[in-house]
Write a protein that holds these residues in place. Structure first.
Motif, PDB file in Angstrom:
ATOM      1  N   ILE A  82      23.906 -32.706  -8.817  1.00 25.00           N
ATOM      2  CA  ILE A  82      24.720 -33.828  -9.277  1.00 25.00           C
ATOM      3  C   ILE A  82      24.034 -34.485 -10.470  1.00 25.00           C
ATOM      4  N   ASP A  83      24.816 -34.853 -11.466  1.00 25.55           N
ATOM      5  CA  ASP A  83      24.242 -35.379 -12.700  1.00 25.55           C
ATOM      6  C   ASP A  83      23.767 -36.826 -12.593  1.00 25.55           C
ATOM      7  N   THR A  84      24.402 -37.640 -11.766  1.00 28.95           N
ATOM      8  CA  THR A  84      24.082 -39.060 -11.745  1.00 28.95           C
ATOM      9  C   THR A  84      23.779 -39.543 -10.324  1.00 28.95           C
ATOM     10  N   PRO A  85      22.849 -40.477 -10.177  1.00 28.84           N
ATOM     11  CA  PRO A  85      22.577 -41.024  -8.848  1.00 28.84           C
ATOM     12  C   PRO A  85      23.761 -41.810  -8.300  1.00 28.84           C
ATOM     13  N   GLU A  86      24.551 -42.401  -9.198  1.00 27.39           N
ATOM     14  CA  GLU A  86      25.707 -43.186  -8.750  1.00 27.39           C
ATOM     15  C   GLU A  86      26.655 -42.340  -7.915  1.00 27.39           C
ATOM     16  N   THR A 139      29.115 -41.038  -2.627  1.00 28.03           N
ATOM     17  CA  THR A 139      29.758 -40.011  -1.806  1.00 28.03           C
ATOM     18  C   THR A 139      28.973 -39.597  -0.572  1.00 28.03           C
ATOM     19  N   ALA A 140      27.658 -39.662  -0.618  1.00 24.91           N
ATOM     20  CA  ALA A 140      26.847 -39.142   0.492  1.00 24.91           C
ATOM     21  C   ALA A 140      27.021 -39.995   1.748  1.00 24.91           C
ATOM     22  N   GLU A 141      27.057 -39.325   2.891  1.00 25.97           N
ATOM     23  CA  GLU A 141      27.066 -40.037   4.169  1.00 25.97           C
ATOM     24  C   GLU A 141      25.657 -40.438   4.590  1.00 25.97           C
ATOM     25  N   MET A 142      24.670 -39.627   4.241  1.00 27.86           N
ATOM     26  CA  MET A 142      23.262 -39.954   4.482  1.00 27.86           C
ATOM     27  C   MET A 142      22.492 -39.775   3.187  1.00 27.86           C
ATOM     28  N   VAL A 143      21.713 -40.796   2.805  1.00 27.99           N
ATOM     29  CA  VAL A 143      20.863 -40.734   1.623  1.00 27.99           C
ATOM     30  C   VAL A 143      19.419 -40.598   2.100  1.00 27.99           C
ATOM     31  N   VAL A 144      18.743 -39.542   1.647  1.00 31.74           N
ATOM     32  CA  VAL A 144      17.359 -39.288   2.028  1.00 31.74           C
ATOM     33  C   VAL A 144      16.471 -39.503   0.803  1.00 31.74           C
ATOM     34  N   LYS A 145      15.532 -40.447   0.934  1.00 30.94           N
ATOM     35  CA  LYS A 145      14.620 -40.763  -0.159  1.00 30.94           C
ATOM     36  C   LYS A 145      13.177 -40.702   0.330  1.00 30.94           C
ATOM     37  N   VAL A 146      12.286 -41.133  -0.524  1.00 24.42           N
ATOM     38  CA  VAL A 146      10.877 -41.299  -0.158  1.00 24.42           C
ATOM     39  C   VAL A 146      10.523 -42.779  -0.193  1.00 24.42           C
ATOM     40  N   LYS A 147      10.643 -43.384  -1.351  1.00 26.72           N
ATOM     41  CA  LYS A 147      10.298 -44.801  -1.499  1.00 26.72           C
ATOM     42  C   LYS A 147      11.502 -45.687  -1.229  1.00 26.72           C
ATOM     43  N   GLU A 148      11.197 -46.966  -1.003  1.00 26.76           N
ATOM     44  CA  GLU A 148      12.250 -47.943  -0.729  1.00 26.76           C
ATOM     45  C   GLU A 148      13.225 -48.015  -1.902  1.00 26.76           C
ATOM     46  N   PRO A 149      14.504 -48.246  -1.648  1.00 26.19           N
ATOM     47  CA  PRO A 149      15.475 -48.342  -2.733  1.00 26.19           C
ATOM     48  C   PRO A 149      15.210 -49.571  -3.594  1.00 26.19           C
ATOM     49  N   GLN A 150      15.359 -49.399  -4.883  1.00 26.29           N
ATOM     50  CA  GLN A 150      15.223 -50.524  -5.799  1.00 26.29           C
ATOM     51  C   GLN A 150      16.503 -51.371  -5.736  1.00 26.29           C
ATOM     52  N   PRO A 151      16.450 -52.626  -6.226  1.00 30.17           N
ATOM     53  CA  PRO A 151      17.602 -53.530  -6.048  1.00 30.17           C
ATOM     54  C   PRO A 151      18.941 -52.938  -6.454  1.00 30.17           C
ATOM     55  N   HIS A 152      18.999 -52.259  -7.607  1.00 38.94           N
ATOM     56  CA  HIS A 152      20.301 -51.727  -8.015  1.00 38.94           C
ATOM     57  C   HIS A 152      20.730 -50.560  -7.147  1.00 38.94           C
ATOM     58  N   ARG A 176      22.280 -52.115  -3.972  1.00 40.28           N
ATOM     59  CA  ARG A 176      23.641 -52.610  -4.215  1.00 40.28           C
ATOM     60  C   ARG A 176      24.663 -51.486  -4.234  1.00 40.28           C
ATOM     61  N   GLN A 177      24.206 -50.228  -4.351  1.00 44.78           N
ATOM     62  CA  GLN A 177      25.128 -49.094  -4.321  1.00 44.78           C
ATOM     63  C   GLN A 177      25.374 -48.580  -2.900  1.00 44.78           C
ATOM     64  N   LEU A 178      24.544 -48.989  -1.964  1.00 43.23           N
ATOM     65  CA  LEU A 178      24.758 -48.580  -0.584  1.00 43.23           C
ATOM     66  C   LEU A 178      26.006 -49.247  -0.033  1.00 43.23           C
TER      67      LEU A 178
END
Length: 371
Positions: A58-62, A67-80, A83-85
């Motif tokens: 996918i080209d963009t994080p937005e 669209t994702a039902e589960m988002v898997v990351k490493v570090k805590e999400p940044q403020p912006h 706001r997309q969750l």
């Protein structure tokens, strides 16, 4: 389930939530995985490897957050990113909310289900998803400390192991858990004079046996902390209260009396730090000086060895990610008493008691919300 993996955006953060090998496991169980382009490129996991494993690029994080039902990351999400969750979406990553009230507020407002790696437990009460990064950070703490003790880096010019005829440097490790044990292992390996402080006598006995007398194992008290900190060339802060803010064990007054050019490494900085003078730094600008003492307080230390860290983390997180994808968040949490403590934010409520205490906010038991 549709699982999304965005690229990490913190300063010099090259880890990635899922490796191609983990993607292959999820796809093999019938799930769909979308990965932001170049998410793992910094550590040699190119887009082609993810495509070969069955992911879509996918080209963009937005688009991933939308669209994702589960988002898997490493570090805590940044403020912006927070706001997309959206309501009902599952976030699976490190959060460290006790030291970050703004993130906690934004996550609660999003309505997302937020499971933190650092508060998931195992059957023995350990922290299986924190342990791999604690192992890495503990080992790195001594590497970083040794480097910054060099005179060219502003240190007092001490070699940890010394040389024949010159005594080795003194290393104080505060905390005998995973971080502290790994830090002591590295320091002993480099020939340093090592002391571990801890408040658990059984743990001190274990460490004394493990290190066969090569490390001084001392009960941690205000007096012993002061005594050994004033003698130390390098101090590693390795304390942890799961989910809660770290206690301040070195006061500014004590630090002002330490050796000029000595180094303190605060591995507890994700939880607010265990030294009164600690503030989070980055790999780009890792240190600052207070009263002549060098402070290394990088909040994502394992990111320095991002490939090793990513693979170690995925080894631990993959079984939980598979369960969440197969069963859905609510059913997986109901079935697994070890995963349940990882639930930090649910339906707009703080569901981790140490986090609620640190943030001085209402705690709601996750079992009450899950029914």
């Amino acid at each position: 389930m549709l699982i999304g993996v965005p690229k990490e955006i913190k300063n010099h953060e090259y880890r990635v939530g899922l490796t191609p090998a983990s993607v292959r496991e999820l796809v093999g169980r019938g799930h769909e995985v979308i990965v932001e382009t170049q998410a793992g490129a910094g550590i040699g996991f190119e887009d082609e490897a993810y495509v070969k494993a069955g992911a879509s690029i996918i080209d963009t994080p937005e688009e991933i957050f939308a669209t994702a039902e589960m988002v898997v990351k490493v570090k805590e999400p940044q403020p912006h990113e927070c706001r997309q969750l959206r309501e009902g979406q599952l976030l699976f990553t490190y959060l460290h909310l006790a030291a970050d009230p703004e993130q906690a507020r934004l996550l609660a407002e999003s309505g997302a289900t937020c499971i933190a790696y650092e508060t998931v437990v195992d059957r023995n009460g350990g922290l299986p998803l924190l342990a791999p990064m604690s192992e890495v950070a503990g080992r790195l703490s001594v590497q970083a400390g040794a480097y910054h003790l060099q005179k060219a880096q502003g240190g007092l010019g001490a070699l940890l192991g010394g040389v024949p005829g010159v005594a080795p440097a003194k290393v104080l490790v505060i905390g005998g858990g995973v971080v502290g044990t790994q830090a002591a292992t590295m320091a002993v390996g480099l020939g340093a004079d090592v002391t571990i402080l801890d408040r658990s006598l059984p743990r001190l006995r274990q460490l004394d046996t493990e290190f066969a007398g090569r490390v001084k194992c001392v009960y941690s008290s205000t007096e012993s902390i002061e005594q050994y900190a004033l003698e130390a060339d390098l101090v590693v802060g390795a304390v942890l209260i799961p989910g809660a803010a770290a206690p301040k064990l070195l006061s500014r007054e004590l630090i002002s009396r330490m050796k000029k050019g000595s180094v303190i490494v605060d591995v507890a900085i994700d939880q607010g730090g265990c030294f009164e003078t600690s503030k989070a730094t980055t790999h780009q600008e890792p240190t600052y000086v207070v009263d002549g003492v060098i402070h290394y307080c990088v909040a994502n230390m394992p990111g320095a060895v991002a490939r090793t860290s990513t693979m170690a983390l995925n080894n631990a997180t993959l079984p939980f990610a598979l369960a969440l994808a197969d069963l859905g968040a609510e059913e997986a949490l109901k079935r697994d008493a070890n995963l349940l403590p990882g639930l930090n934010i649910y339906k707009g409520q703080v569901t981790c008691e140490p986090v609620a205490q640190a943030l001085n906010t209402e705690f709601v038991a996750p079992a009450d919300l899950l029914g």
